[in-house]
Design an enzyme around this catalytic site. Structure first.
Site, PDB file in Angstrom:
ATOM      1  N   ASN A  39       4.954  -2.374  -5.424  1.00  0.00           N
ATOM      2  CA  ASN A  39       5.860  -3.511  -5.626  1.00  0.00           C
ATOM      3  C   ASN A  39       7.256  -2.957  -5.923  1.00  0.00           C
ATOM      4  O   ASN A  39       7.527  -2.498  -7.033  1.00  0.00           O
ATOM      5  CB  ASN A  39       5.359  -4.379  -6.782  1.00  0.00           C
ATOM      6  CG  ASN A  39       6.235  -5.602  -7.016  1.00  0.00           C
ATOM      7  OD1 ASN A  39       7.316  -5.728  -6.456  1.00  0.00           O
ATOM      8  ND2 ASN A  39       5.765  -6.506  -7.860  1.00  0.00           N
ATOM      9  N   HIS A  58       0.827  -1.207   0.000  1.00  0.00           N
ATOM     10  CA  HIS A  58       0.000   0.000   0.000  1.00  0.00           C
ATOM     11  C   HIS A  58       0.863   1.260   0.000  1.00  0.00           C
ATOM     12  O   HIS A  58       0.604   2.204  -0.751  1.00  0.00           O
ATOM     13  CB  HIS A  58      -0.916  -0.009   1.230  1.00  0.00           C
ATOM     14  CG  HIS A  58      -1.814   1.175   1.325  1.00  0.00           C
ATOM     15  ND1 HIS A  58      -1.437   2.356   1.967  1.00  0.00           N
ATOM     16  CD2 HIS A  58      -3.074   1.390   0.850  1.00  0.00           C
ATOM     17  CE1 HIS A  58      -2.420   3.221   1.881  1.00  0.00           C
ATOM     18  NE2 HIS A  58      -3.432   2.676   1.226  1.00  0.00           N
TER      19      HIS A  58
END
Length: 489
Positions: free
Chosen positions: A417, A413
């Protein structure tokens, strides 16, 4: 508490059975010798040997074998590898990419492809990313301007920021570094990234440097394994591992849906880790490295091709993700934990697994396969934040609670990534929350192209206070946050 103590006592007895046997044999032979009047025959080995029975000769033989085994194990035992500290790159606010910006860019770049725009919107709504993830400056332009200069600028910003923080936190000088390992999968300039680090910090001319590429999101744990092997043969050494993925030159500019997904998930990030085998630094180390288990499924066609860099029909280069990716990841994880389980699981779990296996395979009983409870082996889980689906599938497979995967979900969040460095942002999250205690065991799990699944196990050496600086320091009070299954944009 009493149940946990009983389990730990049982495990200790099982693991140290050979030492217990050594003590019992010694006491038995000593008792027999005293009963034979050894006190009045201290100088008579011949007398002692004549009065020993056959069973005591067997005991002495076992005693000598155990002593030889313990001595040999002590002599060949490699030095312990310690983790002194690590630092994660915190992107400056100017690189932030809120949903509105990301969607608007996608809409303008793919103006002639409404279905691709709709696909990206669905990904954004379900990806689990927040409003504070970051992309490098060249990708903020319309259209994006990925250049070699821009890629180098991103590299220097990410790596040097993390390295500066690491040296500041540890007090270690760059001249004290003996080994440098940098992993970055897709950006491969000349000179190498490891040479860039050595040049920046004016390191010694005899420093050993390594550059790992093309190994995907699990490369950071592979770099830890390489550092471990190097430190086990180079005594009194310090090693720096840098894990990152440079985004600038790898943004996909085409319209193939299977290649658009990485654009929605991957964000800026990087981490630097300082390892050592110096006994003088042991008391300062945060963690000890216990195990590294690597699994490679590259011998299978589907596994090899499920994450592939390639050109689309219009010549745009990107990363294509196969529809079989989650299935292949699950199989790789199963193989990896099968090898890891014998190293970390309590004896009770191993016996339960063996009993279930024998019942199904030999007695042909229609039982469900027994899934070992890895919660009994680990206190914290750092699962590669590859996406909401990846985290969810591993949580389901290992029967983990929401709290166990909190660090992974919150890292996704807050930072997106970040590829191989994501497990270090998760370690940072756990520390920032003040949850890391002495004796805790941490399991880092990484997946990467090839296809690979790698595990690293750490043991916390001391109480760790919540850091006052770092990637999470100014945001940790806001976490955890609720992340809906679908975020309507």
């Amino acid at each position: 508490m009493s149940k946990k103590f009983a389990e730990e006592a049982f495990e200790y007895l099982i693991c140290h059975a050979h030492i217990l046997l050594l003590i019992l044999l010694t006491l038995s032979i000593s008792t027999h010798a005293s009963q034979q009047g050894l006190g009045s025959h201290l100088n008579s080995l011949h007398y002692l040997l004549l009065n020993l029975s056959f069973i005591h000769y067997i005991k002495i033989t076992f005693l000598l074998l155990i002593i030889i085994k313990l001595t040999f194990s002590f002599l060949i035992k490699p030095p312990t590898v310690y983790l002194l500290d690590f630092a994660c790159f915190k992107p400056p606010p100017r690189f932030r990419v809120p949903f509105a910006t990301a969607y608007e860019h996608g809409r303008l770049i793919l103006a002639s492809e409404p279905k691709s725009i709709e696909f990206q919107l669905r990904i954004f709504e379900r990806a689990g990313l927040g409003e504070e993830t970051s992309l490098p400056h060249p990708l903020h332009y319309l259209p994006p301007r990925p250049t070699l200069i821009g890629a180098r600028e991103e590299t220097e910003l990410v790596i040097f920021s993390a390295m500066d923080s690491l040296f500041q936190q540890t007090g270690i000088s760059p001249h004290d570094i003996d080994i440098v390992i940098v992993n970055c999968s897709l950006f491969l300039p000349t000179p190498s990234l490891s040479a860039m680090v050595i040049h920046k910090y004016n390191m010694r001319s005899n420093v050993k440097s390594y550059n790992l590429s093309g190994m995907g999101c699990s490369a950071g744990l592979i770099a830890i394994d390489l550092a471990k092997h190097l430190l086990q043969v180079h005594p009194e050494s310090n090693a720096v591992v840098v894990s990152t993925e440079i985004i600038t030159p790898n943004s996909y500019m085409g319209k193939e849906r299977s290649m658009l997904l990485p654009n929605c998930l991957f964000r800026m990030g990087g981490a630097s880790i300082l390892l050592t085998n110096k006994t003088s630094l042991r008391k300062h180390a945060k963690y000890s490295l216990l195990h590294v288990v690597r699994t490679h499924k590259g011998g299978e066609d589907k596994s090899y091709g499920c994450v592939m860099q390639e050109e689309d029909s219009e010549g745009h280069v990107g990363i294509a993700l196969s529809m079989d990716l989650m299935v292949i990841a699950a199989k790789s994880l199963k193989s990896n934990i099968s090898a890891l389980g014998s190293l970390v699981l309590p004896v009770s779990e191993q016996v339960s697994f063996l009993f279930n296996f024998l019942a199904r395979k030999i007695f042909k009983l229609q039982w469900k396969p027994y899934i070992p409870d890895f919660r009994k082996a680990f206190d914290h889980f750092c699962i590669h934040a590859g996406g909401r689906a990846v985290i969810g599938e591993i949580q389901k497979s290992l029967k983990l609670s929401d709290e166990h995967v909190e660090a992974s979900r919150m890292t996704l969040h807050r930072f997106g990534n970040t590829s191989s460095s994501s497990v270090w942002y998760q370690m940072g999250y756990i520390e920032a929350k003040g949850r890391m205690k002495k004796g805790d065991r941490v399991w880092q799990i990484g997946f990467g192209s090839g296809f690979k699944c790698n595990s690293v196990v750490w043991k916390c050496n001391r109480e760790i206070e919540a850091p006052k600086i770092g990637a999470w320091a100014d945001r940790i009070h806001k976490y955890p946050v609720f992340v809906p299954e679908v975020l309507k944009l």
